[in-house]
Design a protein around this motif. Structure first.
Motif, PDB file in Angstrom:
ATOM      1  N   SER A 122       3.147  -4.283  -6.450  1.00  0.00           N
ATOM      2  CA  SER A 122       3.632  -3.208  -7.299  1.00  0.00           C
ATOM      3  C   SER A 122       3.788  -3.749  -8.703  1.00  0.00           C
ATOM      4  O   SER A 122       3.817  -4.964  -8.920  1.00  0.00           O
ATOM      5  N   GLU A 173      -1.408  -0.130 -10.707  1.00  0.00           N
ATOM      6  CA  GLU A 173      -1.214   0.570  -9.436  1.00  0.00           C
ATOM      7  C   GLU A 173      -2.224   1.705  -9.314  1.00  0.00           C
ATOM      8  O   GLU A 173      -2.779   1.940  -8.229  1.00  0.00           O
ATOM      9  N   SER A 224       1.460  -0.074  -1.769  1.00  0.00           N
ATOM     10  CA  SER A 224       2.307  -0.160  -2.958  1.00  0.00           C
ATOM     11  C   SER A 224       3.726  -0.529  -2.550  1.00  0.00           C
ATOM     12  O   SER A 224       4.357   0.166  -1.750  1.00  0.00           O
TER      13      SER A 224
END
Length: 233
Positions: free
Chosen positions: A87, A93, A111
């Motif tokens: 993350s 991302e 994530s």
């Protein structure tokens, strides 16, 4: 002085987080871990296709920018599978989520962070990607060496100190090291990894070289003791 690794926590021969344990003399457990992770992530079984892993903070420092072109190209070819855990900055991302959407069954992005999945990725991956812009030391490349996930790293900081570029002619070295901080450097490293992966005897030697490295605290403490003695004079 490099970081030390806690091999009671990070050791594929004893790791409580992975279903199949293994060591340099018997790599069959690593192959079974790869099958298990692909099944867990609902990726089509492709045990002969190299699995590239990443466990990282998604920041500029970690070289994610270099992957924007190089990683989709190799995924498009169908020659690899890719799994990432991490993350960080939104743009990175978004890039990882985009890979998963663009290459279903070939790329998976988790994530966040999971200790169990971090260990599982190391234990299952054939290749570990760490193209950092800079890295004072780093630990993931050391974990990868221990777990037989051949590290691709840039020649910088602690990555250069802990990973030796492999030479197929002599059988020495522990990973794949590229120099320039650009996408072509990553392309070259990925192409080199895929070429060597196609030579089973060479690849096994490379994997075993890395697994036999010692970055334990038992080794690193000596360096600190010598430094403190010098400072105390």
């Amino acid at each position: 002085i490099l970081n030390g690794v806690d091999y009671e926590e990070w050791n594929p021969a004893t790791d409580r987080y992975v279903p199949h344990r293994f060591d340099p003399s018997d790599l069959s457990g690593k192959a079974r871990n790869k099958e298990a992770l692909l099944d867990l992530l609902r990726m089509p079984a492709a045990t002969t296709t190299p699995l590239i892993g990443m466990v990282t903070r998604l920041t500029h420092q970690k070289g994610i920018d270099l992957l924007f072109d190089a990683l989709p190209e190799v995924l498009e070819s169908g020659r690899v599978r890719f799994v990432a855990l991490g993350s960080g900055e939104h743009q990175y991302e978004r890039f990882m989520h985009g890979l998963q959407e663009r290459f279903p069954g070939r790329a998976v992005f988790y994530s966040g962070y999971s200790e169990e999945l971090a260990h599982f990725i190391e234990a299952a991956s054939d290749i570990f990607l760490m193209p950092s812009m800079y890295e004072p030391c780093g630990l993931n490349q050391m974990y990868s060496l221990k777990y037989g996930a051949v590290p691709i790293v840039r020649r910088t900081g602690g990555l250069a100190d802990s990973v030796q570029h492999f030479d197929p002619a002599t059988g020495t070295g522990t990973g794949i090291v590229f120099n320039d901080y650009d996408a072509d450097g990553v392309r070259w490293a990925l192409a080199t990894a895929l070429e060597w992966h196609g030579w089973p005897t060479v690849w096994r030697r490379l994997v075993q070289n890395g697994m036999r490295q010692d970055f334990s605290w038992d080794r690193q403490v000596d360096g600190y003791e010598q430094l403190y003695r010098q400072l105390g004079k």
